[in-house]
Design a protein around this motif. Structure first.
Motif, PDB file in Angstrom:
ATOM      1  N   LEU A   1      10.003   0.784   7.842  1.00 49.34           N
ATOM      2  CA  LEU A   1       9.465  -0.381   8.527  1.00 49.34           C
ATOM      3  C   LEU A   1      10.431  -0.822   9.621  1.00 49.34           C
ATOM      4  O   LEU A   1      11.651  -0.761   9.454  1.00 49.34           O
ATOM      5  CB  LEU A   1       9.233  -1.522   7.540  1.00 49.34           C
ATOM      6  CG  LEU A   1       8.201  -1.274   6.436  1.00 49.34           C
ATOM      7  CD1 LEU A   1       8.117  -2.477   5.501  1.00 49.34           C
ATOM      8  CD2 LEU A   1       6.831  -0.946   7.012  1.00 49.34           C
ATOM      9  N   VAL A   2       9.896  -1.269  10.743  1.00 44.40           N
ATOM     10  CA  VAL A   2      10.713  -1.587  11.917  1.00 44.40           C
ATOM     11  C   VAL A   2      10.782  -3.095  12.120  1.00 44.40           C
ATOM     12  O   VAL A   2       9.758  -3.780  12.196  1.00 44.40           O
ATOM     13  CB  VAL A   2      10.127  -0.909  13.169  1.00 44.40           C
ATOM     14  CG1 VAL A   2      10.893  -1.336  14.424  1.00 44.40           C
ATOM     15  CG2 VAL A   2      10.183   0.605  13.017  1.00 44.40           C
ATOM     16  N   VAL A   3      11.996  -3.610  12.214  1.00 48.16           N
ATOM     17  CA  VAL A   3      12.248  -5.011  12.532  1.00 48.16           C
ATOM     18  C   VAL A   3      13.223  -5.059  13.707  1.00 48.16           C
ATOM     19  O   VAL A   3      14.280  -4.409  13.675  1.00 48.16           O
ATOM     20  CB  VAL A   3      12.840  -5.771  11.328  1.00 48.16           C
ATOM     21  CG1 VAL A   3      13.263  -7.184  11.740  1.00 48.16           C
ATOM     22  CG2 VAL A   3      11.839  -5.848  10.187  1.00 48.16           C
ATOM     23  N   ASP A   4      12.869  -5.794  14.738  1.00 45.52           N
ATOM     24  CA  ASP A   4      13.712  -5.900  15.935  1.00 45.52           C
ATOM     25  C   ASP A   4      14.107  -4.538  16.470  1.00 45.52           C
ATOM     26  O   ASP A   4      15.248  -4.310  16.873  1.00 45.52           O
ATOM     27  CB  ASP A   4      14.961  -6.742  15.649  1.00 45.52           C
ATOM     28  CG  ASP A   4      14.642  -8.215  15.511  1.00 45.52           C
ATOM     29  OD1 ASP A   4      13.636  -8.663  16.083  1.00 45.52           O
ATOM     30  OD2 ASP A   4      15.387  -8.912  14.809  1.00 45.52           O
TER      31      ASP A   4
ATOM     32  N   LEU B   1      14.325  -0.366   8.773  1.00 43.44           N
ATOM     33  CA  LEU B   1      15.103  -1.099   7.777  1.00 43.44           C
ATOM     34  C   LEU B   1      16.256  -0.272   7.228  1.00 43.44           C
ATOM     35  O   LEU B   1      17.314  -0.823   6.901  1.00 43.44           O
ATOM     36  CB  LEU B   1      14.200  -1.562   6.629  1.00 43.44           C
ATOM     37  CG  LEU B   1      13.163  -2.627   6.983  1.00 43.44           C
ATOM     38  CD1 LEU B   1      12.424  -3.087   5.723  1.00 43.44           C
ATOM     39  CD2 LEU B   1      13.799  -3.822   7.675  1.00 43.44           C
ATOM     40  N   LEU B   2      16.085   1.043   7.110  1.00 45.83           N
ATOM     41  CA  LEU B   2      17.195   1.862   6.625  1.00 45.83           C
ATOM     42  C   LEU B   2      18.376   1.779   7.588  1.00 45.83           C
ATOM     43  O   LEU B   2      19.532   1.660   7.156  1.00 45.83           O
ATOM     44  CB  LEU B   2      16.753   3.313   6.445  1.00 45.83           C
ATOM     45  CG  LEU B   2      17.850   4.274   5.957  1.00 45.83           C
ATOM     46  CD1 LEU B   2      18.449   3.814   4.636  1.00 45.83           C
ATOM     47  CD2 LEU B   2      17.293   5.692   5.827  1.00 45.83           C
TER      48      LEU B   2
ATOM     49  N   ASP C   1       0.817  -1.219   0.000  1.00 46.19           N
ATOM     50  CA  ASP C   1       0.000   0.000   0.000  1.00 46.19           C
ATOM     51  C   ASP C   1       0.852   1.271   0.000  1.00 46.19           C
ATOM     52  O   ASP C   1       0.470   2.291   0.587  1.00 46.19           O
ATOM     53  CB  ASP C   1      -0.961   0.020   1.191  1.00 46.19           C
ATOM     54  CG  ASP C   1      -2.000  -1.092   1.124  1.00 46.19           C
ATOM     55  OD1 ASP C   1      -2.409  -1.439  -0.010  1.00 46.19           O
ATOM     56  OD2 ASP C   1      -2.385  -1.619   2.175  1.00 46.19           O
ATOM     57  N   GLY C   2       2.021   1.197  -0.656  1.00 42.54           N
ATOM     58  CA  GLY C   2       2.858   2.372  -0.781  1.00 42.54           C
ATOM     59  C   GLY C   2       3.620   2.755   0.470  1.00 42.54           C
ATOM     60  O   GLY C   2       4.182   3.855   0.549  1.00 42.54           O
ATOM     61  N   ALA C   3       3.685   1.863   1.454  1.00 43.92           N
ATOM     62  CA  ALA C   3       4.424   2.170   2.681  1.00 43.92           C
ATOM     63  C   ALA C   3       5.899   2.396   2.378  1.00 43.92           C
ATOM     64  O   ALA C   3       6.457   1.819   1.444  1.00 43.92           O
ATOM     65  CB  ALA C   3       4.281   1.019   3.682  1.00 43.92           C
ATOM     66  N   SER C   4       6.532   3.247   3.162  1.00 39.70           N
ATOM     67  CA  SER C   4       7.975   3.450   3.028  1.00 39.70           C
ATOM     68  C   SER C   4       8.701   2.257   3.637  1.00 39.70           C
ATOM     69  O   SER C   4       8.723   2.076   4.858  1.00 39.70           O
ATOM     70  CB  SER C   4       8.401   4.728   3.751  1.00 39.70           C
ATOM     71  OG  SER C   4       9.807   4.823   3.799  1.00 39.70           O
ATOM     72  N   LYS C   5       9.291   1.424   2.802  1.00 39.29           N
ATOM     73  CA  LYS C   5       9.994   0.257   3.316  1.00 39.29           C
ATOM     74  C   LYS C   5      11.140   0.653   4.233  1.00 39.29           C
ATOM     75  O   LYS C   5      11.434  -0.028   5.217  1.00 39.29           O
ATOM     76  CB  LYS C   5      10.518  -0.596   2.162  1.00 39.29           C
ATOM     77  CG  LYS C   5       9.446  -1.342   1.386  1.00 39.29           C
ATOM     78  CD  LYS C   5      10.080  -2.262   0.363  1.00 39.29           C
ATOM     79  CE  LYS C   5       9.046  -3.065  -0.395  1.00 39.29           C
ATOM     80  NZ  LYS C   5       9.665  -4.001  -1.371  1.00 39.29           N
TER      81      LYS C   5
END
Length: 225
Positions: A37-40, A44-45, A30-34
């Motif tokens: 996104l938060v992992v652990d 991600l950046l 849905d066009g989210a900014s990858k």
């Protein structure tokens, strides 16, 4: 032509730059900014920047709003324990650029990233997609692979599928492959597939990426930052 990688051996110090590709549309999310996104506990950046920490220079290819996320310190709180989170403190310094026109695909993004690296460039280039949260674990294996059998580089292979966007490539080979290529809309398969690269098998899923909500759930994406 590719050759499978043998067992991991000792590595010498490699000098490489890094290009992080963070400019996709993410239509299936849905066009989210990858990149956000938060992992652990870490966006991600941040995770991609940490994976590139040994690079001499780092370029992020993506929209202007990512500039606020470069070089900032953020606390990292592990959520699952099995995979280490990004350590707290400032992320490695990076510059931001974008392909023109935007959304030209990974080859256009890579070309823009290479152009943005300062001259003279390092002999090797680490190429990472921002949506691969555990790529940090693959970098040492890629370094070992090109130290052991240089060729044109190395990339991960997951279940028989080449993962071009988790790779360490010879800069001269990439420049030659891009020469005369219309990068906008071009495929990484066509660009990198003809290079003489070592295939590094990826049974642990270090190259798994986040394209869909199901991927996001499986790889531990959380809505909070």
């Amino acid at each position: 032509m590719t050759r499978p990688a043998a067992g991991v051996a000792g590595t010498h110090a490699l000098v490489y730059d890094a290009v992080i590709l963070a400019g996709g549309r993410a239509t299936r999310l849905d066009g989210a900014s990858k990149a956000d996104l938060v992992v652990d506990g870490a966006p991600l950046l941040d995770r991609a920047l940490t994976a590139s920490a040994a690079a001499r220079e780092v370029v992020v290819v993506g929209p202007p709003e990512l500039a606020d996320g470069l070089g900032k310190a953020r606390p990292a709180t592990p959520r699952h324990g099995a995979v280490p989170a990004v350590p707290p403190g400032p992320m490695p310094a990076a510059r931001l650029t974008r392909e023109e026109p935007p959304f030209g695909g990974p080859v256009a993004g890579l070309a823009a990233g290479l152009r943005a690296l300062p001259a003279p460039g390092a002999p090797w280039v680490l190429v990472l997609a921002v949506d691969v949260p555990y790529a940090v674990h693959a970098v040492t294996a890629l370094e070992h692979a090109v130290s052991r059998e240089p060729g044109d580089g190395a990339h991960l292979v997951r279940d028989g599928r080449a993962q071009w966007l988790v790779g360490l490539y010879r800069r001269a080979a990439l420049d030659a492959a891009l020469d005369g290529t219309d990068a906008h809309g071009a495929s990484m398969r066509r660009l990198v597939g003809a290079l003489r690269c070592t295939e590094v098998t990826d049974p642990a899923g270090w190259s798994d990426d986040i394209d869909t909500p199901a991927d996001a759930a499986r790889l531990g994406v959380r809505p909070d930052r």
